[in-house]
Design a protein around this motif. Structure first.
Motif, short mmCIF file in Angstrom:
data_model
loop_
_atom_site.label_atom_id
_atom_site.label_comp_id
_atom_site.label_asym_id
_atom_site.label_seq_id
_atom_site.Cartn_x
_atom_site.Cartn_y
_atom_site.Cartn_z
N SER A 26 0.89 -1.34 0.05
CA SER A 26 0.20 0.19 -0.09
C SER A 26 0.79 1.34 0.17
O SER A 26 0.70 2.51 -0.80
CB SER A 26 -0.92 -0.07 1.13
OG SER A 26 -1.45 1.41 1.28
N ALA A 27 1.91 1.09 0.78
CA ALA A 27 2.71 2.67 0.87
C ALA A 27 3.64 2.62 -0.49
O ALA A 27 3.62 3.83 -0.78
CB ALA A 27 3.65 2.26 2.41
N ILE A 28 4.06 1.54 -0.78
CA ILE A 28 4.92 1.85 -2.03
C ILE A 28 3.95 1.84 -3.37
O ILE A 28 3.11 1.16 -3.48
CB ILE A 28 6.03 0.64 -2.22
CG1 ILE A 28 6.95 0.69 -1.24
CG2 ILE A 28 6.83 0.62 -3.52
CD1 ILE A 28 7.92 -0.38 -1.22
N GLY A 29 4.17 2.84 -4.11
CA GLY A 29 3.27 3.14 -5.15
C GLY A 29 3.82 4.39 -6.12
O GLY A 29 5.15 4.41 -6.21
N LEU A 30 3.18 4.80 -6.90
CA LEU A 30 3.41 5.93 -7.72
C LEU A 30 4.05 7.04 -6.76
O LEU A 30 4.56 7.81 -7.62
CB LEU A 30 2.12 6.14 -8.55
CG LEU A 30 1.53 5.19 -9.44
CD1 LEU A 30 0.50 5.50 -10.15
CD2 LEU A 30 2.78 4.98 -10.56
N SER A 233 0.18 6.18 3.08
CA SER A 233 -1.19 5.86 2.90
C SER A 233 -1.86 6.11 4.02
O SER A 233 -2.67 5.37 4.61
CB SER A 233 -1.33 4.37 2.69
OG SER A 233 -0.53 3.94 1.43
N VAL A 234 -1.73 7.29 4.85
CA VAL A 234 -2.37 7.62 6.10
C VAL A 234 -3.19 9.06 5.97
O VAL A 234 -2.96 9.77 4.95
CB VAL A 234 -1.18 7.85 7.16
CG1 VAL A 234 -0.93 6.59 7.50
CG2 VAL A 234 -0.37 8.85 7.07
N GLY A 235 -4.15 9.35 6.80
CA GLY A 235 -4.83 10.32 6.91
C GLY A 235 -6.33 10.25 6.57
O GLY A 235 -7.21 11.07 6.30
N1 TRP Z 1 0.85 5.22 -0.90
C1 TRP Z 1 0.60 5.01 -2.12
C2 TRP Z 1 1.78 5.75 -3.09
O1 TRP Z 1 2.78 6.19 -2.54
C3 TRP Z 1 -0.56 5.83 -2.38
C4 TRP Z 1 -1.78 5.63 -1.43
C5 TRP Z 1 -2.23 4.18 -1.40
C6 TRP Z 1 -2.44 6.26 -0.75
N2 TRP Z 1 -3.25 4.28 -0.63
C7 TRP Z 1 -3.51 5.39 0.13
C8 TRP Z 1 -2.49 7.73 -0.54
C9 TRP Z 1 -4.23 6.35 1.19
C10 TRP Z 1 -3.01 8.17 0.47
C11 TRP Z 1 -4.33 7.45 1.28
O2 TRP Z 1 1.58 5.54 -4.33
#
Ligand code: TRP
Length: 456
Positions: A26-30, A233-235
């Protein structure tokens, strides 16, 4: 007991490795491969990197630990978590605004992912074999300004994600991310070796690691903080939802710390892969959103077997985007299927149809809606700006206030220490002090100054 009929046991992650794969997925992404390099490029390199790291430690990580704890305690979706832990109080609105944020983020995120998926095919067909900025820019513009291609690729991405989500938490999300994560690291290392051995690479490295604070304003600090939310991926309740699938014996602070470190590592590695090449090929580092889609093909075109590596690289960007999109889509799907007792199939279908609506506005921002600019931004940019710079910080602020001030301290301690099984009193105390006094104050000050509401 209100409920007489016992429903099926709740789905969840089955192994410790699965928890890490899904959460890191979830954290690693675009955010790492597209947002981080482009923001670092436009906001002054190393100075921005330092701000971003500070925000990650003081804001992103504490909010992540808070969300995971709330979710695992309540074992429910983002809205019901607050209703369970604070019945008849308006805190559930935090979860509800998070579900809205999920739609807004997915609206533009799926479009960037759409470009990535399209690039796999374009690269495979040899359409991107050029070291010339002009030719590759042209290929990118052709894609973005074509409404039909933009929409169809986006819908394809949505269907792909929806199918995995329908399969469920353990059989869909966990199984997919477990297979995809390791490959990502390997290819990233291959690209780095190529990039840093290009002649002229040193300039890019010093851009990334030698800070120049003259460009930093409050708006820059807000962008860095917004990125720290977005990255982890928080907030908005993603980590509440994932926390609700954590195993009872999972060590939450330690898991969050490892995910944070892995995520920062991938961002910095992506920076090392990209900036030396940018400078070596005479590109500007401040190309913004198009950096990934113009520079990377040029890098690959310059090396032997480049086309093969180019295809592979965009497959890996697609992998990164996939794990992130799964976690975003899971938020409204978990909410609908638990609240309304809809099946995952129905919940996911309804969510996806709504997303086609929101998403199309972003997909068409490069073509027919290019001149539609509420608040001076295209819909694509507006989705991006309001989520990272307003909704996520606000959500994070309230989540900290809840954990620091509303939640009973012994509940928090029990959740973070697995009912005393973990000997982590000092870490728990440090964490609780931070979410009480440090993080909310920082978020509040940066938010108001960054938006220009007050001037410090
Ligand atoms: N973290 C992801 C990224 O960096 C994007 C992402 C996934 C995200 N879930 C999230 C961002 C929830 C904000 C909230 O690509």
């Amino acid at each position: 007991m209100k409920q007489q009929v016992e429903v099926k046991p709740r789905d969840g992650f089955t192994t410790g490795l699965g928890v890490i794969a899904a959460t890191l997925g979830s954290a690693i992404g675009l955010g790492n491969i597209w947002k981080f390099p482009s923001l670092t490029g436009t906001n002054g390199g190393a100075a921005f990197l330092i701000l971003y790291l500070a925000c990650t430690l003081l804001v992103g990580l504490p909010v992540m630990i808070s969300e995971l704890s709330l979710g695992r305690r309540a074992r429910a979706n983002a809205v019901s978590t607050f209703q369970t832990l604070a019945p008849r109080e308006p805190w559930w609105l935090v979860g509800a605004s998070g579900a809205l944020a999920a739609f807004l983020i997915l609206a533009f995120y799926t479009e960037v992912a759409a470009w990535v998926f399209a690039y796999i095919f374009k690269a495979g067909l040899g359409a991107l074999n050029s070291t010339s900025p002009v030719i590759i820019s042209q290929a990118f513009t052709n894609l973005v300004s074509d409404p039909v291609q933009s929409l169809l690729w986006q819908w394809g991405v949505l269907i792909f994600i929806a199918v995995i989500i329908i399969a469920g938490v353990s059989k869909g999300i966990e199984a997919t991310t477990k297979r995809l994560m390791p490959a990502l690291f390997i290819i990233l290392l291959v690209v780095i070796v190529r990039s840093v051995t290009l002649p002229g690479a040193g300039e890019g490295l010093s851009f990334l690691f030698r800070p120049d604070f003259s460009k930093v304003t409050w708006a820059t600090v807000l962008v860095a903080m917004g990125l720290s939310f977005f990255k982890l991926s928080v907030g908005m309740g993603t980590m509440i939802t994932y926390g609700s699938y954590f195993r009872s014996e999972q060590n939450i602070p330690w898991t969050a710390a490892r995910v944070m470190l892995g995520d920062v590592l991938v961002s910095v590695l992506a920076g090392i892969a990209i900036f030396p090449a940018v400078f070596a090929f005479g590109f500007q580092p401040d190309a913004g959103a198009s950096l990934l889609f113009i520079t990377i093909p040029a890098v690959f075109s310059a090396m032997p077997l480049g086309q093969v590596f180019m295809v592979l690289f965009f497959i890996l960007a697609a992998i990164a985007a996939t794990g992130a999109m799964l976690s975003l889509l899971e938020v409204p799907v978990a909410f609908l299927s638990e609240k309304l007792a809809w099946s995952r199939l129905v919940s996911t279908t309804v969510t996806t149809v709504i997303l086609v609506g929101f998403g199309s506005l972003a997909a068409l921002s490069g073509s027919v809606l290019a001149d539609f600019k509420p608040f001076g931004m295209t819909m694509f940019d507006l989705y991006d700006f309001t989520t990272s710079n307003i909704l996520l910080p606000l959500g994070g602020l309230f989540i900290c206030l809840f954990v620091g001030w509303r939640w009973a301290r012994n509940e928090a301690v029990a959740t973070l220490s697995n009912d005393g099984m973990l000997r982590n009193e000092r870490i728990v105390r440090l964490f609780l002090g931070t979410v009480k006094f440090v993080t909310p104050v920082l978020v509040f000050v940066v938010l108001l100054n960054g938006l220009g509401v007050i001037k410090l």
